[in-house]
Scaffold this motif. Sequence first.
Motif, PDB file in Angstrom:
ATOM      1  N   GLN A   1      -1.622  10.925   1.665  1.00 44.84           N
ATOM      2  CA  GLN A   1      -0.775   9.302   1.094  1.00 44.84           C
ATOM      3  C   GLN A   1       0.434   9.878   1.872  1.00 44.84           C
ATOM      4  O   GLN A   1       0.126   8.502   3.225  1.00 44.84           O
ATOM      5  N   HIS A   2       0.668  10.731   3.098  1.00 38.72           N
ATOM      6  CA  HIS A   2       1.898  10.124   4.135  1.00 38.72           C
ATOM      7  C   HIS A   2       0.954   9.440   5.296  1.00 38.72           C
ATOM      8  O   HIS A   2       1.166   8.872   6.307  1.00 38.72           O
ATOM      9  N   ALA A   3       0.021  10.069   6.043  1.00 35.82           N
ATOM     10  CA  ALA A   3      -1.408  10.091   6.676  1.00 35.82           C
ATOM     11  C   ALA A   3      -1.113   8.261   6.674  1.00 35.82           C
ATOM     12  O   ALA A   3      -0.946   7.596   7.928  1.00 35.82           O
ATOM     13  N   LEU A   4      -1.684   7.950   5.398  1.00 34.13           N
ATOM     14  CA  LEU A   4      -2.443   6.654   5.365  1.00 34.13           C
ATOM     15  C   LEU A   4      -1.336   5.724   5.309  1.00 34.13           C
ATOM     16  O   LEU A   4      -1.542   4.587   6.121  1.00 34.13           O
ATOM     17  N   THR A   5      -0.066   6.046   4.384  1.00 33.65           N
ATOM     18  CA  THR A   5       1.035   5.258   5.112  1.00 33.65           C
ATOM     19  C   THR A   5       1.854   5.076   6.526  1.00 33.65           C
ATOM     20  O   THR A   5       1.859   3.553   7.099  1.00 33.65           O
ATOM     21  N   GLN A   6       1.326   6.314   7.165  1.00 33.49           N
ATOM     22  CA  GLN A   6       1.621   5.776   8.264  1.00 33.49           C
ATOM     23  C   GLN A   6       0.620   4.991   9.452  1.00 33.49           C
ATOM     24  O   GLN A   6       0.990   4.292  10.378  1.00 33.49           O
ATOM     25  N   PHE A   7      -0.041   5.442   8.765  1.00 29.20           N
ATOM     26  CA  PHE A   7      -1.609   4.687   9.840  1.00 29.20           C
ATOM     27  C   PHE A   7      -1.286   3.141   9.475  1.00 29.20           C
ATOM     28  O   PHE A   7      -1.501   2.245  10.400  1.00 29.20           O
ATOM     29  N   ILE A   8      -1.477   2.501   8.184  1.00 28.68           N
ATOM     30  CA  ILE A   8      -1.319   1.449   7.509  1.00 28.68           C
ATOM     31  C   ILE A   8       0.138   0.907   8.255  1.00 28.68           C
ATOM     32  O   ILE A   8       0.447  -0.774   9.414  1.00 28.68           O
ATOM     33  N   GLY A   9       0.978   1.498   8.624  1.00 27.90           N
ATOM     34  CA  GLY A   9       2.386   1.457   9.941  1.00 27.90           C
ATOM     35  C   GLY A   9       1.729   1.123  10.901  1.00 27.90           C
ATOM     36  O   GLY A   9       2.601   0.016  11.441  1.00 27.90           O
ATOM     37  N   SER A  10       0.984   1.811  11.286  1.00 28.16           N
ATOM     38  CA  SER A  10       1.101   1.744  12.986  1.00 28.16           C
ATOM     39  C   SER A  10       0.013   0.267  12.501  1.00 28.16           C
ATOM     40  O   SER A  10       0.820  -0.299  14.176  1.00 28.16           O
ATOM     41  N   ILE A  11      -0.715  -0.140  11.907  1.00 23.72           N
ATOM     42  CA  ILE A  11      -1.320  -1.737  11.992  1.00 23.72           C
ATOM     43  C   ILE A  11      -0.585  -2.677  11.949  1.00 23.72           C
ATOM     44  O   ILE A  11      -0.672  -3.250  12.789  1.00 23.72           O
ATOM     45  N   ALA A  12       0.760  -2.904  11.639  1.00 27.46           N
ATOM     46  CA  ALA A  12       1.875  -3.227  10.871  1.00 27.46           C
ATOM     47  C   ALA A  12       1.936  -3.507  12.289  1.00 27.46           C
ATOM     48  O   ALA A  12       2.487  -5.034  13.094  1.00 27.46           O
TER      49      ALA A  12
ATOM     50  N   PHE B   1       0.931  -1.384  -0.012  1.00 29.99           N
ATOM     51  CA  PHE B   1       0.007  -0.483  -0.149  1.00 29.99           C
ATOM     52  C   PHE B   1       0.830   1.645  -0.133  1.00 29.99           C
ATOM     53  O   PHE B   1       0.951   2.061  -0.695  1.00 29.99           O
ATOM     54  N   ALA B   2       2.093   1.190   0.389  1.00 31.25           N
ATOM     55  CA  ALA B   2       2.622   2.199   0.388  1.00 31.25           C
ATOM     56  C   ALA B   2       3.389   2.737  -0.222  1.00 31.25           C
ATOM     57  O   ALA B   2       3.429   4.246  -1.297  1.00 31.25           O
ATOM     58  N   ILE B   3       4.030   1.714  -1.218  1.00 27.64           N
ATOM     59  CA  ILE B   3       3.969   1.716  -2.852  1.00 27.64           C
ATOM     60  C   ILE B   3       2.977   2.469  -3.775  1.00 27.64           C
ATOM     61  O   ILE B   3       2.902   3.275  -4.214  1.00 27.64           O
ATOM     62  N   VAL B   4       1.712   2.217  -3.403  1.00 25.66           N
ATOM     63  CA  VAL B   4       0.584   2.363  -4.679  1.00 25.66           C
ATOM     64  C   VAL B   4       0.068   4.113  -3.901  1.00 25.66           C
ATOM     65  O   VAL B   4       0.072   4.276  -5.199  1.00 25.66           O
ATOM     66  N   LEU B   5       0.083   3.991  -3.088  1.00 25.43           N
ATOM     67  CA  LEU B   5       0.038   5.344  -2.530  1.00 25.43           C
ATOM     68  C   LEU B   5       1.239   6.560  -3.097  1.00 25.43           C
ATOM     69  O   LEU B   5       0.821   7.769  -2.943  1.00 25.43           O
ATOM     70  N   ASP B   6       2.469   6.110  -3.266  1.00 23.79           N
ATOM     71  CA  ASP B   6       3.290   6.986  -3.661  1.00 23.79           C
ATOM     72  C   ASP B   6       2.980   7.151  -5.000  1.00 23.79           C
ATOM     73  O   ASP B   6       3.555   8.415  -5.551  1.00 23.79           O
ATOM     74  N   ARG B   7       2.230   5.688  -5.439  1.00 28.48           N
ATOM     75  CA  ARG B   7       2.934   5.920  -7.109  1.00 28.48           C
ATOM     76  C   ARG B   7       1.615   7.145  -7.426  1.00 28.48           C
ATOM     77  O   ARG B   7       1.441   7.440  -8.298  1.00 28.48           O
ATOM     78  N   ILE B   8       0.321   6.462  -6.041  1.00 27.71           N
ATOM     79  CA  ILE B   8      -1.042   7.868  -7.038  1.00 27.71           C
ATOM     80  C   ILE B   8      -1.100   9.077  -6.459  1.00 27.71           C
ATOM     81  O   ILE B   8      -0.967  10.127  -7.261  1.00 27.71           O
ATOM     82  N   GLY B   9      -0.471   9.439  -5.461  1.00 29.49           N
ATOM     83  CA  GLY B   9       0.062  10.260  -5.033  1.00 29.49           C
ATOM     84  C   GLY B   9      -0.390  11.490  -4.024  1.00 29.49           C
ATOM     85  O   GLY B   9      -0.950  12.746  -4.464  1.00 29.49           O
ATOM     86  N   SER B  10      -2.003  10.693  -3.498  1.00 26.22           N
ATOM     87  CA  SER B  10      -2.749  11.041  -2.606  1.00 26.22           C
ATOM     88  C   SER B  10      -2.235  11.856  -1.813  1.00 26.22           C
ATOM     89  O   SER B  10      -1.593  12.228  -1.051  1.00 26.22           O
ATOM     90  N   LYS B  11      -3.389  13.084  -1.764  1.00 24.77           N
ATOM     91  CA  LYS B  11      -3.423  14.283  -0.219  1.00 24.77           C
ATOM     92  C   LYS B  11      -3.174  13.501   0.800  1.00 24.77           C
ATOM     93  O   LYS B  11      -2.527  14.381   1.730  1.00 24.77           O
TER      94      LYS B  11
END
Length: 203
Positions: free
Chosen positions: A54-65, A42-52
């Motif tokens: 992106q950073h918060a969602l990536t950190q959120f998924i990381g915190s879940i992991a 998901f980090a790669i996908v969010l980086d490719r999409i360039g969502s606004k």
Amino acid sequence: MELFIGPQRHQPFDQDGTIPSNHLHNFEHATISLTFLAYASFAIVLDRIGSKTQHALTQFIGSIAFAQQLLIFHLHSADHMGVEGQYHLLLQLVIFVSFTTTMIGIGLPKSFLISFVRSTSILFQGAWLILMGYMLWIPQFIPKGCYINREEGHQVLRCHGEQALHRAKSLVNLQFSWFLVGITIFSLSFYLVWDNFFTKKVF
């Protein structure tokens, strides 16, 4: 890979399709790996999409992991009272730091200190897991008074009596303290060297 290479029949399930008790460890470890694979994907996908977001969602998924990793190690099917349990207990402290800094990073995305501490804790995790591999399953490194015993298809470190167990756990605590100092010195030195290098290069 752990699920298919380790078992004799190269598959982790019992003949009736259930999970045998001696393979619970493998499934727990594989679940942690699966969560981090999902996070990385998901980090790669969010980086490719360039969502606004992106950073918060990536950190959120990381915190879940990290949260799941912490939960699984806390409820691990391995012996919590033995030497391996002591390694896992101390590992949970480092995972908690990774989890906490990742959560804080959602609100403070530009904080260098938060990112630095998180990166250092992840480095600590990797180094500690490598140390566990050596100290728990290589006979030359096991503590005096302890031995490797095969239980339910797994090699488990056991000790002769309470005194040997207490000594082994104390050694684990010392190793953790030494690693903490060593990782701190390495991380800060690494940062200072590269900061000095790039500062000179810019000016």
